[in-house]
Design a protein around this motif. Structure first.
Motif, PDB file in Angstrom:
ATOM      1  N   HIS A 124      27.977  15.013   1.992  1.00 36.73           N
ATOM      2  CA  HIS A 124      27.406  14.129   0.932  1.00 36.73           C
ATOM      3  C   HIS A 124      25.531  14.462   0.633  1.00 36.73           C
ATOM      4  O   HIS A 124      25.721  14.898  -0.795  1.00 36.73           O
ATOM      5  N   ASP A 125      24.571  14.150   1.849  1.00 39.80           N
ATOM      6  CA  ASP A 125      24.228  15.082   0.930  1.00 39.80           C
ATOM      7  C   ASP A 125      23.762  16.690   1.128  1.00 39.80           C
ATOM      8  O   ASP A 125      22.583  16.234   1.033  1.00 39.80           O
ATOM      9  N   PRO A 130      31.350  13.788  -4.332  1.00 33.08           N
ATOM     10  CA  PRO A 130      30.445  11.446  -4.785  1.00 33.08           C
ATOM     11  C   PRO A 130      31.197  11.326  -3.530  1.00 33.08           C
ATOM     12  O   PRO A 130      32.818  11.449  -2.794  1.00 33.08           O
ATOM     13  N   PHE A 131      31.208  10.271  -3.214  1.00 31.87           N
ATOM     14  CA  PHE A 131      31.461   8.939  -1.907  1.00 31.87           C
ATOM     15  C   PHE A 131      33.700   8.840  -2.172  1.00 31.87           C
ATOM     16  O   PHE A 131      33.795   9.023  -1.022  1.00 31.87           O
ATOM     17  N   ARG A 146      30.203   5.543   2.425  1.00 29.22           N
ATOM     18  CA  ARG A 146      28.881   5.644   2.332  1.00 29.22           C
ATOM     19  C   ARG A 146      28.260   5.092   3.890  1.00 29.22           C
ATOM     20  O   ARG A 146      26.942   5.600   4.219  1.00 29.22           O
TER      21      ARG A 146
END
Length: 280
Positions: A124-125, A130-131, A146
Motif C-alpha cells: 500500500h505505502d 488498494p486495500f 488497513r
C-alpha cells in the motif's frame, strides 16, 4: 499465447516485480527466487485469460513473498542485519532499489513486523495497491488490512526518525571536529554549496556574522567552535557553548541529504530559555 511473447511481456514487469519482492523480503536472492516462481506460475497459467498482467503478477509475487516470510519465521533464519545490502542489490536489473529510502536499518525494522503487516505496508505505502486487493492476499478484510499497514507505518516512521537523528548527529559531530581542527576541506564536504549561516541579534553583538555559501561558512568556522559541545536542541542534533554550566550560544543545524544546509546561532537569553537542551 506464444511463450516467447509471454516471456517478453513478463520482462516488461521484471523491474517492478523485483522492487516489490525486494522491499517485502529484504534480500536480493529471495527476491529473485520470488520472481522466478512468479514466472513459473505464469507459464503454467492461461495467460490469455489475464486482463491485467501487471496486477496479476504483483499479486502472485506478493503471495509468494508472504509464503516465504512465513516460512522464514518458522525456520527462524538469521536476522537481516547479518546481510550485506550492497552485495544484495548489485546488477543492472536491481537498480530499482538503489537510492531508495529503505536502507538496511529500515529493512531490519521491517523484519520485526509480522509477515502480513510487512506485506500490507509495502504494497500500500510503497506501491499504492488498494486495500481491497491486499485483503485477499493476507486473508483479511480491507479494514483489517488497513490496520495492518497502519501499525507497520507507525513502526517505520519511528525508525526513520531515529535513523535521521543518528545521521544528523554524525554530520554535526564531524562538522565540529573539522571546525576545531581547522580542516577546511572536510568542512566543505559537510556543507551544502548554498548553506546559510544565520545569527540572531544577540549573537551578532558578540561579533558573529551571517554568511552564505560553503566557502564563506567554512571560513567562518575553520579553527573555531573549540568550546562548543554536541547537544540535542529540541530533539535535533546541534551544539551548545556554555559558560559556568549556562548556555550562552546554541548552534542549530539543519541537515538534508547528509549535508548541512543551514546553521542558526542563537544567543538571545529568552530564546535559549525556551529551548530543550540535552547532552548528546
Amino acid at each position: 499465447m506464444d511463450e516467447n511473447f509471454l516471456a517478453a511481456r513478463f520482462e516488461e514487469h521484471r523491474t517492478h516485480l523485483y522492487g516489490v519482492a525486494y522491499r517485502i523480503l529484504g534480500t536480493g536472492a529471495e527476491a529473485d527466487d520470488a520472481i522466478q516462481e512468479a514466472w513459473l506460475r505464469l507459464s503454467r497459467s492461461d495467460a490469455d485469460e489475464i486482463d491485467n498482467l501487471g496486477g496479476w503478477l504483483t499479486t502472485v509475487v506478493a503471495r509468494v513473498c508472504l509464503n516465504m516470510l512465513q516460512s522464514r519465521k518458522t525456520r527462524r533464519e538469521e536476522p537481516l542485519d547479518d546481510h550485506d545490502p550492497i552485495e544484495l542489490v548489485t546488477g543492472p536489473e536491481h537498480e530499482v532499489v538503489l537510492g531508495d529510502s529503505i536502507g538496511l536499518a529500515l529493512l531490519v525494522v521491517l523484519d520485526t513486523l509480522t509477515p502480513a503487516e510487512r506485506l500490507a505496508f509495502v504494497l500500500h505505502d510503497m506501491f499504492a495497491v488498494p486495500f481491497d486487493e491486499i485483503a485477499p492476499i493476507v486473508g483479511k478484510t480491507p479494514a483489517a488490512a488497513r490496520q495492518l499497514a497502519s501499525r507497520a507505518r507507525r513502526r517505520m516512521q519511528g525508525a526513520r526518525a531515529s535513523a535521521d537523528r543518528d545521521r544528523q548527529r554524525e554530520v554535526v559531530a564531524a562538522f565540529l571536529a573539522a571546525s576545531r581542527g581547522g580542516d577546511f576541506a572536510a568542512l566543505l564536504t559537510l556543507l551544502d554549496p548554498e548553506v546559510v549561516l544565520r545569527v540572531d541579534a544577540a549573537a551578532m553583538a558578540t561579533g558573529a556574522a551571517a554568511a552564505f555559501g560553503a566557502d564563506a561558512v567554512a571560513q567562518t568556522f575553520a579553527g573555531r567552535a573549540q568550546a562548543a559541545r554536541s547537544a540535542l536542541v529540541d530533539g535535533r542534533a546541534g551544539a551548545v557553548w556554555s559558560v559556568g554550566g549556562q548556555p550562552r550560544v546554541v548552534f542549530e543545524f539543519t541537515v538534508s541529504g547528509g549535508r548541512i544546509v543551514a546553521i542558526d546561532l542563537l544567543a538571545d537569553p529568552e530564546t535559549l530559555d525556551q529551548l530543550v537542551l540535552e547532552a548528546s
